[in-house]
Design an enzyme around this catalytic site. Structure first.
Site, mmCIF file in Angstrom:
data_model
loop_
_atom_site.group_PDB
_atom_site.id
_atom_site.type_symbol
_atom_site.label_atom_id
_atom_site.label_comp_id
_atom_site.label_asym_id
_atom_site.label_seq_id
_atom_site.Cartn_x
_atom_site.Cartn_y
_atom_site.Cartn_z
ATOM 1 N N LYS A 172 -13.675 -4.536 4.037
ATOM 2 C CA LYS A 172 -14.489 -3.328 4.168
ATOM 3 C C LYS A 172 -15.888 -3.608 4.716
ATOM 4 C CE LYS A 172 -12.107 -0.595 0.658
ATOM 5 N NZ LYS A 172 -12.268 0.310 -0.504
ATOM 6 N N SER B 158 0.822 -1.216 0.000
ATOM 7 C CA SER B 158 0.000 0.000 0.000
ATOM 8 C C SER B 158 0.855 1.265 0.000
ATOM 9 C CB SER B 158 -0.908 -0.007 1.234
ATOM 10 O OG SER B 158 -1.589 1.223 1.352
#
Length: 261
Positions: free
Chosen positions: A66, A14
């Site tokens: 998520k 990331s």
């Protein structure tokens, strides 16, 4: 020292730590941002421990957690509740989930000249896809189709979204004004790619490499790059945590560009 993390299955790659640690330095915030990699089987135990740690003040949540994160939170903002996905967590006296993906993408659509009735195709139907669909609804777009490998029904803000299979996409490609890829690869065949007009705007939420497997198939089209959405949603997360939106200055852009070429 206060700690902030991006949590997902492949977060060692990331760029979020680069973004937030840059802003911490610019605004002299005594904090550190790093990554935590969790797979589904150890997610519940590990995320609970992370949230309970007194130094943890905020989280970014990415694929594939998520939705899984929601049961660990004390509350949700109205957008994440509607979308059914969280990408930002504020940890204070309580834990609250937010979704900044939708608004991070919504701002990218300004000035593109896409009319409310123009056909828009979304490839994939995960958490990011739902957030982008929500952003399009907020801009009053009414001709949106979602394609996925498996057929699904998604309820979103009083809309029942029935996804279509990719083998049904060909008749829609030639009429699309915007095609948004939310999958990690290029889900279209070579033949399907040739049907896309040069006037169609193409978008991919994957940010590294900048020209993804999907985008690099098209040389003449206007493109919306994943790094733009990443920076926008990150700045909105920063505002949730610290009360103001940081600037994506040239130094930050240069750092990121070196990573995504």
């Amino acid at each position: 020292m206060n700690r902030y993390f991006v949590v997902g299955s492949r977060t060692s790659k990331s760029l979020s730590p680069i973004i937030f640690n840059h802003w911490f330095g610019v605004y002299k915030i005594l904090a550190k941002y790093s990554f935590v990699e969790l797979v589904k089987k150890n997610f519940d135990k590990k995320i609970s421990d992370l949230i309970k740690n007194k130094h943890t003040k905020g989280l970014n949540i990415t694929i594939p957690h998520k939705t899984n994160i929601i049961k660990h939170l004390g509350g949700l903002d109205k957008h994440s509740k509607t979308i059914g996905a969280v990408n930002c967590v504020l940890i204070n006296k309580t834990t609250k989930g937010f979704n900044t993906d939708w608004s991070g993408y919504k701002s990218l659509l300004s000035g593109l000249g896409i009319k409310k009735t123009n056909k828009i195709l979304i490839l994939g139907c995960g958490g990011a896809s739902r957030a982008i669909y929500y952003s399009l609804l907020k801009r009053n777009h009414n001709n949106i189709l979602v394609f996925n490998r498996e057929k699904k029904i998604i309820n979103l803000e009083n809309n029942k979204i029935k996804t279509m299979n990719f083998n049904q996409i060909e008749k829609h490609l030639t009429k699309a004004s915007l095609i948004i890829n939310t999958t990690p690869t290029n889900p279209l065949t070579t033949k399907q790619c040739t049907l896309i007009r040069a006037e169609t705007i193409l978008s991919d939420i994957v940010y590294a490499p900048k020209n993804t497997k999907f985008l690099k198939r098209f040389n003449k089209n206007k493109k919306i790059y994943g790094i733009q959405m990443l920076i926008n949603q990150a700045s909105l997360c920063f505002k949730i945590w610290f009360g103001f939106r940081p600037e994506a200055d040239n130094a930050l852009i240069e750092k990121l560009e070196r990573k995504i070429q």
